[in-house]
Design a protein around this motif. Structure first.
Motif, PDB file in Angstrom:
ATOM      1  N   LEU A 121       0.812  -1.211   0.000  1.00 53.05           N
ATOM      2  CA  LEU A 121       0.000   0.000   0.000  1.00 53.05           C
ATOM      3  C   LEU A 121       0.849   1.265   0.000  1.00 53.05           C
ATOM      4  CD1 LEU A 121      -2.809  -1.024   2.525  1.00 53.05           C
ATOM      5  CD2 LEU A 121      -2.995  -0.816   0.040  1.00 53.05           C
ATOM      6  N   LEU A 122       2.074   1.161   0.523  1.00 54.24           N
ATOM      7  CA  LEU A 122       2.975   2.307   0.537  1.00 54.24           C
ATOM      8  C   LEU A 122       3.779   2.438  -0.749  1.00 54.24           C
ATOM      9  CD1 LEU A 122       4.311   2.103   4.213  1.00 54.24           C
ATOM     10  CD2 LEU A 122       2.685   3.753   3.272  1.00 54.24           C
ATOM     11  N   GLY A 123       3.520   1.564  -1.707  1.00 51.86           N
ATOM     12  CA  GLY A 123       4.188   1.672  -2.992  1.00 51.86           C
ATOM     13  C   GLY A 123       5.426   0.815  -3.136  1.00 51.86           C
ATOM     14  N   GLY A 124       5.559  -0.212  -2.334  1.00 51.09           N
ATOM     15  CA  GLY A 124       6.722  -1.095  -2.424  1.00 51.09           C
ATOM     16  C   GLY A 124       6.674  -1.956  -3.674  1.00 51.09           C
ATOM     17  N   THR A 125       7.846  -2.295  -4.163  1.00 50.18           N
ATOM     18  CA  THR A 125       7.944  -3.102  -5.389  1.00 50.18           C
ATOM     19  C   THR A 125       8.132  -4.586  -5.106  1.00 50.18           C
ATOM     20  OG1 THR A 125      10.340  -2.689  -5.470  1.00 50.18           O
ATOM     21  CG2 THR A 125       8.910  -1.170  -6.674  1.00 50.18           C
ATOM     22  N   ILE A 126       8.158  -4.983  -3.862  1.00 52.60           N
ATOM     23  CA  ILE A 126       8.383  -6.376  -3.497  1.00 52.60           C
ATOM     24  C   ILE A 126       7.085  -7.150  -3.646  1.00 52.60           C
ATOM     25  CG2 ILE A 126       7.880  -5.981  -1.064  1.00 52.60           C
ATOM     26  CD1 ILE A 126      10.008  -8.008  -0.362  1.00 52.60           C
ATOM     27  N   PRO A 190      11.871   6.064  -1.004  1.00 52.49           N
ATOM     28  CA  PRO A 190      12.789   6.660  -0.013  1.00 52.49           C
ATOM     29  C   PRO A 190      12.086   7.452   1.082  1.00 52.49           C
ATOM     30  CG  PRO A 190      13.605   6.989  -2.246  1.00 52.49           C
ATOM     31  CD  PRO A 190      12.210   6.455  -2.384  1.00 52.49           C
ATOM     32  N   ASN A 191      10.978   8.101   0.749  1.00 55.42           N
ATOM     33  CA  ASN A 191      10.300   8.943   1.740  1.00 55.42           C
ATOM     34  C   ASN A 191       9.309   8.181   2.606  1.00 55.42           C
ATOM     35  OD1 ASN A 191       8.660   8.471  -0.445  1.00 55.42           O
ATOM     36  ND2 ASN A 191       7.624  10.463  -0.365  1.00 55.42           N
ATOM     37  N   ARG A 192       9.196   6.858   2.415  1.00 57.31           N
ATOM     38  CA  ARG A 192       8.242   6.073   3.196  1.00 57.31           C
ATOM     39  C   ARG A 192       8.885   4.881   3.898  1.00 57.31           C
ATOM     40  NH1 ARG A 192       3.073   5.821  -1.025  1.00 57.31           N
ATOM     41  NH2 ARG A 192       2.661   8.077  -1.057  1.00 57.31           N
ATOM     42  N   LYS A 193      10.194   4.872   3.970  1.00 59.41           N
ATOM     43  CA  LYS A 193      10.873   3.729   4.585  1.00 59.41           C
ATOM     44  C   LYS A 193      10.551   3.620   6.073  1.00 59.41           C
ATOM     45  CE  LYS A 193      14.704   3.358   1.314  1.00 59.41           C
ATOM     46  NZ  LYS A 193      16.179   3.372   1.133  1.00 59.41           N
ATOM     47  N   ALA A 194      10.403   4.753   6.750  1.00 57.01           N
ATOM     48  CA  ALA A 194      10.104   4.716   8.179  1.00 57.01           C
ATOM     49  C   ALA A 194       8.751   4.076   8.455  1.00 57.01           C
ATOM     50  CB  ALA A 194      10.146   6.132   8.750  1.00 57.01           C
ATOM     51  N   LEU A 195       7.782   4.299   7.563  1.00 56.24           N
ATOM     52  CA  LEU A 195       6.458   3.709   7.738  1.00 56.24           C
ATOM     53  C   LEU A 195       6.472   2.201   7.526  1.00 56.24           C
ATOM     54  CD1 LEU A 195       4.304   6.367   5.855  1.00 56.24           C
ATOM     55  CD2 LEU A 195       4.644   6.129   8.324  1.00 56.24           C
ATOM     56  N   VAL A 196       7.483   1.712   6.843  1.00 56.47           N
ATOM     57  CA  VAL A 196       7.620   0.266   6.632  1.00 56.47           C
ATOM     58  C   VAL A 196       8.408  -0.370   7.766  1.00 56.47           C
ATOM     59  CG1 VAL A 196       8.503  -1.500   5.062  1.00 56.47           C
ATOM     60  CG2 VAL A 196       7.434   0.563   4.143  1.00 56.47           C
ATOM     61  N   VAL A 197       9.417   0.342   8.268  1.00 55.06           N
ATOM     62  CA  VAL A 197      10.272  -0.215   9.320  1.00 55.06           C
ATOM     63  C   VAL A 197       9.513  -0.334  10.643  1.00 55.06           C
ATOM     64  CG1 VAL A 197      12.351   0.212  10.691  1.00 55.06           C
ATOM     65  CG2 VAL A 197      12.369   0.622   8.220  1.00 55.06           C
ATOM     66  N   TYR A 198       8.609   0.594  10.925  1.00 59.18           N
ATOM     67  CA  TYR A 198       7.900   0.583  12.214  1.00 59.18           C
ATOM     68  C   TYR A 198       7.089  -0.696  12.423  1.00 59.18           C
ATOM     69  CZ  TYR A 198       4.791   2.016  15.991  1.00 59.18           C
ATOM     70  OH  TYR A 198       4.077   2.064  17.171  1.00 59.18           O
ATOM     71  N   PRO A 199       6.274  -1.159  11.459  1.00 60.96           N
ATOM     72  CA  PRO A 199       5.577  -2.446  11.670  1.00 60.96           C
ATOM     73  C   PRO A 199       6.531  -3.628  11.820  1.00 60.96           C
ATOM     74  CG  PRO A 199       4.543  -1.209   9.909  1.00 60.96           C
ATOM     75  CD  PRO A 199       5.821  -0.515  10.215  1.00 60.96           C
ATOM     76  N   ILE A 200       7.658  -3.600  11.103  1.00 61.60           N
ATOM     77  CA  ILE A 200       8.647  -4.668  11.258  1.00 61.60           C
ATOM     78  C   ILE A 200       9.211  -4.672  12.673  1.00 61.60           C
ATOM     79  CG2 ILE A 200      10.890  -5.500  10.456  1.00 61.60           C
ATOM     80  CD1 ILE A 200      10.241  -4.402   7.714  1.00 61.60           C
ATOM     81  N   PHE A 201       9.462  -3.466  13.209  1.00 63.14           N
ATOM     82  CA  PHE A 201       9.935  -3.330  14.587  1.00 63.14           C
ATOM     83  C   PHE A 201       8.949  -3.948  15.566  1.00 63.14           C
ATOM     84  CE2 PHE A 201       9.996  -1.008  18.588  1.00 63.14           C
ATOM     85  CZ  PHE A 201      11.336  -1.025  18.942  1.00 63.14           C
ATOM     86  N   LEU A 202       7.658  -3.647  15.410  1.00 62.96           N
ATOM     87  CA  LEU A 202       6.640  -4.212  16.299  1.00 62.96           C
ATOM     88  C   LEU A 202       6.526  -5.718  16.126  1.00 62.96           C
ATOM     89  CD1 LEU A 202       3.769  -1.571  16.029  1.00 62.96           C
ATOM     90  CD2 LEU A 202       5.433  -1.854  17.869  1.00 62.96           C
ATOM     91  N   PHE A 203       6.654  -6.193  14.900  1.00 60.63           N
ATOM     92  CA  PHE A 203       6.537  -7.617  14.605  1.00 60.63           C
ATOM     93  C   PHE A 203       7.577  -8.429  15.378  1.00 60.63           C
ATOM     94  CE2 PHE A 203       7.930 -11.075  11.654  1.00 60.63           C
ATOM     95  CZ  PHE A 203       6.835 -11.899  11.834  1.00 60.63           C
ATOM     96  N   TYR A 204       8.830  -8.026  15.278  1.00 60.35           N
ATOM     97  CA  TYR A 204       9.884  -8.754  15.977  1.00 60.35           C
ATOM     98  C   TYR A 204       9.902  -8.457  17.477  1.00 60.35           C
ATOM     99  CZ  TYR A 204      11.671 -10.004  11.385  1.00 60.35           C
ATOM    100  OH  TYR A 204      11.791 -10.510  10.114  1.00 60.35           O
ATOM    101  N   PHE A 205       9.380  -7.298  17.868  1.00 57.84           N
ATOM    102  CA  PHE A 205       9.309  -6.980  19.301  1.00 57.84           C
ATOM    103  C   PHE A 205       8.342  -7.916  20.018  1.00 57.84           C
ATOM    104  CE2 PHE A 205       7.283  -4.761  22.855  1.00 57.84           C
ATOM    105  CZ  PHE A 205       8.390  -4.433  23.611  1.00 57.84           C
ATOM    106  N   VAL A 206       7.199  -8.219  19.404  1.00 59.88           N
ATOM    107  CA  VAL A 206       6.225  -9.123  20.026  1.00 59.88           C
ATOM    108  C   VAL A 206       6.824 -10.519  20.176  1.00 59.88           C
ATOM    109  CG1 VAL A 206       3.990 -10.232  19.712  1.00 59.88           C
ATOM    110  CG2 VAL A 206       4.247  -7.798  19.223  1.00 59.88           C
ATOM    111  N   ILE A 207       7.516 -10.989  19.135  1.00 63.95           N
ATOM    112  CA  ILE A 207       8.151 -12.305  19.231  1.00 63.95           C
ATOM    113  C   ILE A 207       9.232 -12.299  20.305  1.00 63.95           C
ATOM    114  CG2 ILE A 207       9.443 -14.059  17.962  1.00 63.95           C
ATOM    115  CD1 ILE A 207       8.149 -13.077  15.414  1.00 63.95           C
ATOM    116  N   SER A 208      10.007 -11.233  20.380  1.00 64.32           N
ATOM    117  CA  SER A 208      11.060 -11.127  21.397  1.00 64.32           C
ATOM    118  C   SER A 208      10.463 -11.114  22.798  1.00 64.32           C
ATOM    119  CB  SER A 208      11.889  -9.860  21.164  1.00 64.32           C
ATOM    120  OG  SER A 208      12.481  -9.859  19.886  1.00 64.32           O
ATOM    121  N   TRP A 209       9.341 -10.443  22.967  1.00 64.33           N
ATOM    122  CA  TRP A 209       8.696 -10.395  24.283  1.00 64.33           C
ATOM    123  C   TRP A 209       8.200 -11.783  24.704  1.00 64.33           C
ATOM    124  CZ3 TRP A 209       8.628  -7.114  28.145  1.00 64.33           C
ATOM    125  CH2 TRP A 209       7.662  -7.262  29.143  1.00 64.33           C
ATOM    126  N   MET A 210       7.680 -12.540  23.773  1.00 62.92           N
ATOM    127  CA  MET A 210       7.262 -13.900  24.091  1.00 62.92           C
ATOM    128  C   MET A 210       8.445 -14.756  24.517  1.00 62.92           C
ATOM    129  SD  MET A 210       4.535 -14.659  20.995  1.00 62.92           S
ATOM    130  CE  MET A 210       4.285 -16.328  21.577  1.00 62.92           C
TER     131      MET A 210
END
Length: 217
Positions: A121-126, A190-210
């Motif tokens: 949705l943020l325009g990624g090419t992956i 380039p101007n939306r990388k932070a919006l992509v990194v934040y969900p990744i941060f939460l994703f691995y944070f939840v697993i780390s907390w478990m």
């Protein structure tokens, strides 16, 4: 065209041009088909591909290898391994610690799908499966952290044990986050990388907390 049959070409007129058809040498890859190879060779080739992706995750760098040759065997193995090691905790379990197995599957796969949709949705090419591949393989450091924590818990569950587990989990959490962002950064605007990194941060944070709050029965 009836009169053309009587037209003859003089031998003094040179004929220019190539009349031979060049035959290029066929490469071995063109003649090779994976349908004809033995099952053992197929399994070994897939295992080598999975091993190379593990190496890329342990030594993260900007590379398109994980994106170009995606597979879900590695993420499935890591997900099952992490779920089995988390099984038997005393957080929300009864006698067999069964809920953790389903929780890990839901968090990893559903979380990876949400991150992928957010990236698109943020325009990624992956592509969809390329993102699942990267996010799944980057769970490897956290799986290693879970293994270390279980070994530390065998020696006791005191303050020293918690500090060691905290250091290990935080280090592997940072490793997973950096590895995934290193692979996925080039596919985002380039101007939306932070919006992509934040969900990744939460994703691995939840697993780390478990992993950090895991205590065996």
């Amino acid at each position: 065209f009836a009169g053309l049959a009587d037209v003859s070409i003089s031998e003094d007129i040179p004929v220019e041009g190539e009349i031979t058809v060049p035959v290029g040498s066929r490469s071995p890859d063109e003649d090779y088909s994976t349908l004809d190879e033995p099952v053992r060779d197929t399994i070994m080739r897939d295992l080598k591909a999975v091993g190379k992706k593990f190496v890329h995750v342990m030594y993260p760098k900007k590379s398109s290898t994980l994106l170009r040759d995606w597979d879900l065997w590695g993420p499935l193995v890591l997900c099952v391994s992490l779920a089995l090691m988390l099984q038997g905790g005393s957080a929300d379990s009864k006698d067999d610690g069964g809920p953790q197995f389903a929780e890990v599957f839901v968090i990893i796969w559903f979380g990876a799908v949400v991150i992928t949709l957010n990236s698109k949705l943020l325009g990624g090419t992956i592509s969809f499966f390329q993102s699942l591949c990267v996010l799944g393989y980057c769970v490897l450091p956290l799986t290693v952290a879970m293994l270390v924590c279980r070994l530390v818990l065998l020696a006791g569950s005191g303050t020293v044990s918690f500090i060691i587990r905290l250091i290990v989990v935080v280090a592997m959490f940072g490793w997973s986050t950096l590895a995934s962002t290193a692979f996925l950064a080039d596919s985002q605007p380039p101007n939306r990388k932070a919006l992509v990194v934040y969900p990744i941060f939460l994703f691995y944070f939840v697993i780390s907390w478990m992993i950090l709050t895991f205590t065996p029965q």
